[in-house]
Design an enzyme around this catalytic site. Structure first.
Site, PDB file in Angstrom:
ATOM      1  N   SER A 179      51.626  34.501  43.372  1.00 46.70           N
ATOM      2  CA  SER A 179      52.529  35.755  42.957  1.00 46.70           C
ATOM      3  C   SER A 179      52.026  37.205  44.325  1.00 46.70           C
ATOM      4  O   SER A 179      50.671  37.728  43.840  1.00 46.70           O
ATOM      5  CB  SER A 179      53.159  36.335  41.539  1.00 46.70           C
ATOM      6  OG  SER A 179      53.296  35.251  40.293  1.00 46.70           O
ATOM      7  N   ASN A 195      49.356  43.590  45.768  1.00 46.81           N
ATOM      8  CA  ASN A 195      48.306  42.403  44.695  1.00 46.81           C
ATOM      9  C   ASN A 195      48.853  40.963  45.110  1.00 46.81           C
ATOM     10  O   ASN A 195      49.848  40.688  44.999  1.00 46.81           O
ATOM     11  CB  ASN A 195      48.563  43.337  43.724  1.00 46.81           C
ATOM     12  CG  ASN A 195      47.053  43.071  43.164  1.00 46.81           C
ATOM     13  OD1 ASN A 195      45.708  42.057  43.108  1.00 46.81           O
ATOM     14  ND2 ASN A 195      46.805  43.249  41.850  1.00 46.81           N
ATOM     15  N   ASP A 231      50.598  44.049  36.718  1.00 49.66           N
ATOM     16  CA  ASP A 231      50.698  42.881  36.856  1.00 49.66           C
ATOM     17  C   ASP A 231      52.444  43.000  37.298  1.00 49.66           C
ATOM     18  O   ASP A 231      53.347  42.171  36.732  1.00 49.66           O
ATOM     19  CB  ASP A 231      50.724  41.713  36.806  1.00 49.66           C
ATOM     20  CG  ASP A 231      48.811  41.767  36.745  1.00 49.66           C
ATOM     21  OD1 ASP A 231      48.744  41.052  35.969  1.00 49.66           O
ATOM     22  OD2 ASP A 231      48.990  42.374  38.123  1.00 49.66           O
ATOM     23  N   HIS A 283      48.017  37.759  42.765  1.00 56.05           N
ATOM     24  CA  HIS A 283      47.944  37.097  40.854  1.00 56.05           C
ATOM     25  C   HIS A 283      47.839  35.962  41.065  1.00 56.05           C
ATOM     26  O   HIS A 283      48.771  35.431  41.490  1.00 56.05           O
ATOM     27  CB  HIS A 283      48.338  38.169  40.083  1.00 56.05           C
ATOM     28  CG  HIS A 283      48.721  37.983  39.080  1.00 56.05           C
ATOM     29  ND1 HIS A 283      47.398  38.324  37.861  1.00 56.05           N
ATOM     30  CD2 HIS A 283      49.118  36.817  37.847  1.00 56.05           C
ATOM     31  CE1 HIS A 283      47.158  37.283  36.692  1.00 56.05           C
ATOM     32  NE2 HIS A 283      48.161  36.357  36.840  1.00 56.05           N
TER      33      HIS A 283
HETATM   34  C1  GRF Z   1      42.098  35.407  43.388  1.00 54.68           C
HETATM   35  O1  GRF Z   1      42.773  34.478  42.630  1.00 54.68           O
HETATM   36  C2  GRF Z   1      43.314  36.811  43.233  1.00 54.68           C
HETATM   37  O2  GRF Z   1      44.071  36.353  42.453  1.00 54.68           O
HETATM   38  C3  GRF Z   1      42.008  37.253  41.651  1.00 54.68           C
HETATM   39  O3  GRF Z   1      40.892  36.930  41.967  1.00 54.68           O
HETATM   40  C4  GRF Z   1      41.121  36.182  42.953  1.00 54.68           C
HETATM   41  C5  GRF Z   1      40.052  35.709  44.152  1.00 54.68           C
HETATM   42  O4  GRF Z   1      40.011  36.473  45.323  1.00 54.68           O
HETATM   43  N1  GRF Z   1      42.176  38.176  41.537  1.00 54.68           N
HETATM   44  P1  GRF Z   1      38.924  37.404  45.821  1.00 54.68           P
HETATM   45  O5  GRF Z   1      38.731  35.904  46.913  1.00 54.68           O
HETATM   46  O6  GRF Z   1      38.448  37.729  45.823  1.00 54.68           O
HETATM   47  O7  GRF Z   1      40.097  37.529  47.345  1.00 54.68           O
END
Ligand code: GRF
Length: 213
Positions: free
Chosen positions: A142, A108, A151, A110
């Site tokens: 991260s 994942n 997390d 974060h």
């Molecule tokens: C990212 O910062 C991710 O870490 C968080 O949501 C944001 C958008 O992710 N969980 P994405 O553009 O949908 O991949």
């Protein structure tokens, strides 16, 4: 035989797009076998469709709790037998049974420097607003292995970004997201090359062929 990835999404899908592009550019010896979204309106589904990747929607709101939802996800995933699961902007919590089933094979991203500004309630723009409200001078991305708990898994890669006095949650999110995209692809590349070794809480990264970093 190329490694099979399954990507779980909920929203924009920019991390999914980073994986799609990395594969297209030959950076990742893998294929994305399935993209599963927890929401039917996730733009990530359009990104997958444009790349010719099979998609499925398993709507979180259709299930009473995380356990029932996770069982539904396990059923959809089973036929694809993914080698590695990537949570990419995925907003639902997976059950312990799900996480243990794929132990060591779920990553994942974060958008903060774990263990800061993470855990239950720290997702999306809330993370960046908390960083600004606290007055932190750095934040970052991260990439972790997912374990039970939010997390809390072993950290694979991290990279810091500066926080400016003029930042808003959006401007900080944009700066962090660019790092997430690059770091997540690197983490998957290391994993596929067999370079990641978890010992306790620490992830050791062994050198690549010819000492490649
Ligand atoms: C990212 O910062 C991710 O870490 C968080 O949501 C944001 C958008 O992710 N969980 P994405 O553009 O949908 O991949």
């Amino acid at each position: 035989m190329q490694a099979k990835l399954a990507v779980l999404v909920s929203g924009n899908g920019s991390n999914l797009q980073a994986m799609i592009d990395a594969i297209a550019f030959g950076l990742l010896p893998a294929e994305i076998a399935i993209v599963i979204s927890s929401r039917s309106d996730a733009y990530a589904l359009e990104r997958a469709a444009r790349a010719g990747i099979p998609t499925a929607v398993v709507p979180r709101k259709a299930y009473a709790d995380n356990e029932a939802y996770s069982e539904a996800l396990l059923e959809v995933l089973a036929p694809y037998q993914p080698d590695l699961l990537l949570l990419a902007g995925f907003m639902s919590v997976l059950s312990d049974r799900f996480v243990n089933h794929y132990a060591g094979r779920i990553m994942n991203t974060h958008p903060a420097l774990i263990p800061a500004f993470c855990g239950p309630g720290f997702y999306g723009a809330r993370v960046h607003q908390a960083v600004l409200d606290y007055g932190a001078k750095v934040s970052g991305a991260s990439i972790i292995f997912v374990e039970t708990g939010v997390d809390t898994g072993p950290i694979i890669l991290q990279e810091a970004v500066p926080v400016y006095d003029t930042d808003t949650a959006d401007s900080l999110a944009e700066r962090v997201l660019a790092v997430e995209h690059r770091l997540y692809v690197k983490a998957v590349r290391y994993y596929l090359a067999g370079r990641l070794h978890i010992r306790g809480r620490r992830v050791y990264i062994t050198p690549g062929e010819g000492g490649e970093k």
